[in-house]
Design a protein around this motif. Structure first.
Motif, PDB file in Angstrom:
ATOM      1  N   ARG A  56       0.820  -1.230   0.000  1.00  0.00           N
ATOM      2  CA  ARG A  56       0.000   0.000   0.000  1.00  0.00           C
ATOM      3  C   ARG A  56       0.848   1.271   0.000  1.00  0.00           C
ATOM      4  NH1 ARG A  56      -5.806  -0.852   2.919  1.00  0.00           N
ATOM      5  NH2 ARG A  56      -6.468  -2.484   1.489  1.00  0.00           N
ATOM      6  N   ASP A  57       2.031   1.240   0.605  1.00  0.00           N
ATOM      7  CA  ASP A  57       2.840   2.473   0.564  1.00  0.00           C
ATOM      8  C   ASP A  57       3.285   2.758  -0.870  1.00  0.00           C
ATOM      9  OD1 ASP A  57       4.468   0.199   0.738  1.00  0.00           O
ATOM     10  OD2 ASP A  57       6.152   1.323   1.576  1.00  0.00           O
ATOM     11  N   ASP A  60       0.287   4.069  -2.655  1.00  0.00           N
ATOM     12  CA  ASP A  60       0.034   5.477  -2.290  1.00  0.00           C
ATOM     13  C   ASP A  60       0.820   6.413  -3.201  1.00  0.00           C
ATOM     14  OD1 ASP A  60      -1.637   4.783  -0.259  1.00  0.00           O
ATOM     15  OD2 ASP A  60      -0.213   5.169   1.357  1.00  0.00           O
ATOM     16  N   LEU A  63      -0.668   6.425  -6.625  1.00  0.00           N
ATOM     17  CA  LEU A  63      -1.930   7.187  -6.634  1.00  0.00           C
ATOM     18  C   LEU A  63      -1.659   8.689  -6.582  1.00  0.00           C
ATOM     19  CD1 LEU A  63      -3.702   4.712  -4.257  1.00  0.00           C
ATOM     20  CD2 LEU A  63      -4.608   5.336  -6.509  1.00  0.00           C
ATOM     21  N   LYS A  64      -0.630   9.077  -5.808  1.00  0.00           N
ATOM     22  CA  LYS A  64      -0.283  10.504  -5.757  1.00  0.00           C
ATOM     23  C   LYS A  64       0.177  10.976  -7.134  1.00  0.00           C
ATOM     24  CE  LYS A  64       0.605  11.114  -0.918  1.00  0.00           C
ATOM     25  NZ  LYS A  64       1.495  10.679   0.134  1.00  0.00           N
TER      26      LYS A  64
END
Ligand SMILES: Cc1cc2nc3c(=O)[nH]c(=O)nc-3n(C[C@H](O)[C@H](O)[C@H](O)COP(=O)(O)O)c2cc1C
Length: 210
Positions: A56-57, A60, A63-64
């Motif tokens: 997930r990191d 993230d 996604l950013k």
């Protein structure tokens, strides 16, 4: 005298062409060292993945990069949902297959290409350019992922399979998009388990107009 001038002329032409070549080689070398160009040129759609979901990191960051894409009037006319829960992904596959008894269940269930992390992008139909916004968001995600060793695949078919039948509506509701938003594009992510060759592109579609 005439002969000397001719020799000087020839030498000048040779020198100029040498300079030109050096410049071309230099810019080719610069492009080879350009990480963005390399990522764009080396990216491939991946249709075979290792089973583990993307951390997930890492997602993230991807996604950013996605939401930092250019978008019309900075309206950010998208909403993004990420599913890496295999049970929910399987429930979606089952529902899509159930909603399309006319099609092969295997084919419908395979429409996520077994990507362990699926991103669902919805658009605001009230904004005419929202489909482009979603596409650019997806492209930023796909490219940043590739630069991190993570494969991806843009997927249109699950948009249809998820939206054109009642069987999938409860699962679409679970994605919790805002009222009026429409599913526009799905993108699968995961660690590649294949190395496909580049698909050819048609340079004839590109023309300079003088
Ligand atoms: C809007 C869009 C929809 C796509 N839908 C699918 C799809 O449903 N299934 C699939 O396997 N690939 C799908 N693709 C991937 C394309 O087939 C792929 O990008 C194209 O063949 C070029 O290959 P490359 O991405 O490896 O360069 C889609 C791509 C885009 C941009």
């Amino acid at each position: 005298m005439k002969r000397n001038l001719l020799i000087i002329g020839i030498l000048c032409v040779m020198f100029a062409s040498c300079q030109n070549k050096t410049q071309t080689n230099e810019s080719a070398q610069q492009n080879q060292d350009n990480q963005v160009v390399n990522t764009i040129m080396e990216r491939r759609s991946i249709r075979k993945y290792k089973p583990q979901a993307v951390e997930r990191d890492k997602m993230d960051l991807i996604l950013k990069c996605g939401i930092n894409a250019p978008n019309g009037q900075n309206k950010q006319s998208w909403e993004v949902r990420i599913v890496d829960n295999p049970e929910l992904l399987n429930a979606m596959k089952e529902a899509m297959a159930k909603g399309h008894p006319d099609l092969s269940a295997e084919m419908v269930k395979g429409c996520f290409r077994n990507a362990p992390t699926m991103v669902f992008i919805a658009r605001d139909p009230a904004y005419d350019f929202s489909a482009y916004d979603c596409g650019l968001l997806a492209e930023n995600m796909v490219l940043s992922a590739w630069s991190m060793g993570i494969g991806s695949i843009c997927l249109g078919s699950p948009v249809r399979f998820l939206t054109d039948n009642a069987e999938c509506h409860p699962l679409l509701e679970k994605l919790g998009f805002s009222e009026g938003y429409e599913l526009s594009l799905c993108v699968g992510f995961g660690y590649p388990d294949e190395s496909p060759a580049a698909k050819p592109r048609d340079w004839d579609k590109v023309k300079y107009i003088d």
